[in-house]
Write a protein that holds these residues in place. Structure first.
Motif, mmCIF file in Angstrom:
data_model
loop_
_atom_site.group_PDB
_atom_site.id
_atom_site.type_symbol
_atom_site.label_atom_id
_atom_site.label_comp_id
_atom_site.label_asym_id
_atom_site.label_seq_id
_atom_site.Cartn_x
_atom_site.Cartn_y
_atom_site.Cartn_z
ATOM 1 N N THR A 37 29.425 35.555 5.071
ATOM 2 C CA THR A 37 29.946 35.108 3.773
ATOM 3 C C THR A 37 31.455 35.351 3.713
ATOM 4 O O THR A 37 32.021 36.032 4.587
ATOM 5 N N ARG A 85 34.008 33.238 -5.202
ATOM 6 C CA ARG A 85 33.250 32.663 -4.063
ATOM 7 C C ARG A 85 32.917 33.714 -3.000
ATOM 8 O O ARG A 85 32.780 33.378 -1.831
ATOM 9 N N ALA A 144 29.892 32.968 -0.855
ATOM 10 C CA ALA A 144 29.793 31.623 -0.268
ATOM 11 C C ALA A 144 30.055 31.685 1.239
ATOM 12 O O ALA A 144 30.829 32.522 1.716
ATOM 13 N N GLU A 159 30.637 26.160 2.690
ATOM 14 C CA GLU A 159 30.538 25.836 1.256
ATOM 15 C C GLU A 159 31.903 25.901 0.565
ATOM 16 O O GLU A 159 31.996 25.672 -0.635
ATOM 17 N N LEU A 160 32.952 26.246 1.343
ATOM 18 C CA LEU A 160 34.297 26.392 0.754
ATOM 19 C C LEU A 160 35.186 25.217 1.132
ATOM 20 O O LEU A 160 35.014 24.611 2.193
#
Lengths: 297, 237
Positions: free
Chosen positions: B105, B140, B143, B147-148
């Motif tokens: 992440t 975030r 994330a 997903e970024l």
């Protein structure tokens, strides 16, 4: 731990390298454990035979159908008396008919035949410890009573059997050595493949300040984690195979003749195989990764 | 590790440094310069001029073919392999392609240098979250990189580069994969980091940004150092 546990997990899943490692460890542990336990079983059987037969001689009095000669039961009785009188003999035991029948059963399957065939009488004698009495000495003593008496010593065929088991022990040791080397090579190749596909991650970890030892230790932990269950399954399968082997050999030896301490040693040695396999696999992973990392900047 | 007497006050010193990846093809040729500690420097030049190679030499991903490099007063020529991790932990690196680890992440990626340095877990969590908030991706943290957006990924990469408070931040075309607006925001971020005491060397071929921020600049061309713009702020060897 310096590096997060899940960092390299996907590397081991890549191209099913982790699965390959699990299968390799499982097979290697199975082969090595079975080789060791089978060898231990054979050694135990030989030991029981050796211990049971080493001090024993078998006197064979051929059956006689000559009605003019001394009856068989009298001849046996005379032989037993002479044997009891010999100071170097500890026990004398004529084998009962049913035991002789049982011994001959593999060769003569029809019981009716045994009644008509001239089956010899067998006498089992046990020498006293440290006795130097030979089969020939006994035969000479009995010759005057039964001219065609035979006395068998078991040393000869036991020696052949011991040589066979010694040979099998060497082969088992070689198989165990070979599986160890194969395991080291397989683990090294898996680590090579992972490092090759993850070279960018390795470089990044170096840039972020990871030591070679950090990275290699992480491979050691992953390999150990994957190897344990594989090793256990291989071990249990090998134990099941050994149990099957013991079942097939049940007519050839009595395991209860071995002392419990002997079984404990055999069990401990066998149980060490999966533990050693996990240690070898983990150290092989660490060593091969360290070697590879040293070739990187 | 050997400490150079004449370079203890310098951030880095290059003395006649050359680098070849193959015989006869020099990526860097006899590069000599010295940069004082604490500054903000641009490294400019066209693509293929050797900017990335020069940065790679600084974070010891390469060894020079000849010449000497001093970093924080240490002569890298004589640095042992086991000394490099400690030196590298004083450097933060930002890559053009972010190089985030896809299955970690944003928080785990940014915290990686602290983990490698053996930081306390509570401090690691708290400090990394604060830093991600500071660079603008505090919402975030859980994330994954996929997903970024590009700008968010680069902010996470910057957080990772500065999470263990390095003395030097090296950024290799950090705005190459983001739009102009994000690029300017990122430059402001680097400027703020520099004001907090981290020296910054930022490789870029975007002249408009170099001129806008008016920082000393080293210019490379075909492996040669051709100019030390704003040389008043750049040390002489």
């Amino acid at each position: 731990m310096a590096i997060p546990t899940k960092l390299f997990a996907p590397c081991f899943r890549h191209q099913k390298l982790g699965l390959f490692l699990i299968i390799m460890v499982g097979i290697m542990v199975y082969v090595a454990t079975f080789a060791m336990s089978a060898e231990a079983t054979l050694s135990a059987i030989t030991f029981t035979w050796d211990r049971g037969m080493h001090s024993r001689l078998t006197v064979e009095i051929p059956a006689t159908d000559d009605e003019s000669s001394t009856p068989q039961t009298d001849r046996v009785q005379q032989v037993v008396s002479v044997l009891h009188a010999m100071p170097q003999i500890a026990t004398v035991r004529p084998l009962p008919d049913d035991e002789v029948t049982r011994l001959l059963k593999p060769w003569i399957s029809q019981p009716e035949l045994l009644k008509v065939l001239p089956v010899p009488t067998l006498i089992d004698i046990e020498r006293k410890p440290d006795s130097l009495l030979t089969a020939e000495d006994v035969r000479q003593q009995l010759k005057s009573i039964v001219s065609d008496v035979r006395v068998d010593d078991h040393t000869s065929w036991l020696s052949d059997l011991n040589n066979l088991v010694d040979g099998l022990t060497l082969i088992a040791a070689f198989v165990i050595l070979l599986t160890g080397i194969t395991l080291i090579i397989a683990v090294s190749l898996i680590c090579h493949a992972i490092i090759a596909t993850e070279q960018e991650t390795m470089s990044l970890l170096h840039v972020l300040g990871a030591t070679d030892d950090d990275i290699a230790h992480h491979f050691l932990i992953h390999t150990r984690r994957l190897s344990w269950p594989a090793s256990l399954v291989g071990f249990l399968l090998a134990m099941a195979s050994t149990a099957l082997l013991l079942y097939f050999l049940r007519h050839f030896a009595d395991p209860s003749m071995l002392e419990w301490s002997h079984w404990m040693v055999l069990g401990a040695m066998t149980f060490l195989v999966p533990i050693i396999a996990v240690i070898i696999a983990s150290l092989a992973a660490k060593t091969s990764v360290l070697k590879l990392l040293h070739t990187m900047p | 590790m050997v400490k150079a007497d004449n370079s203890t006050t310098m951030l880095t010193v290059f003395e006649g440094v050359s680098l070849s990846y193959s015989p006869g093809q020099k990526v860097l040729d006899d590069v000599t310069f010295a940069l004082p500690s604490g500054g903000f420097y641009f490294l400019t030049g066209p693509s293929g001029a050797g900017k990335s190679s020069l940065l790679r030499l600084m974070y010891q991903a390469e060894k020079p073919s000849s010449g000497r490099i001093y970093l924080f007063g240490h002569d890298l020529t004589y640095a042992r392999r086991d000394e490099l991790p400690l030196l590298r932990r004083q450097i933060g690196v930002v890559f053009q392609d972010f190089r985030l680890i896809p299955h970690l992440t944003a928080l785990e990626n940014a915290a990686l240098p602290l983990r490698l340095a053996g930081a306390d877990e509570d401090y690691l969590q708290r400090h990394t979250k604060e830093l991600l908030t500071w660079v603008g991706v505090g919402h975030r943290t859980e994330a994954y990189p996929s997903e970024l957006s590009g700008g968010e990924q680069q902010r996470v990469a910057i957080a990772r580069a500065v999470v263990n408070k390095p003395k030097l931040l090296l950024a290799d075309e950090p705005t190459g994969n983001v739009d102009d607006e994000t690029a300017i925001k990122l430059f402001h971020l680097f400027d703020e980091l520099n004001k907090m005491g981290t020296a910054v060397i930022l490789a870029t071929h975007q002249h408009n940004l170099v001129e806008r921020f008016r920082k000393p600049a080293l210019r490379l061309s075909a492996g040669h150092l051709t100019s030390l713009a704003s040389s008043a702020r750049v040390g002489e060897v």
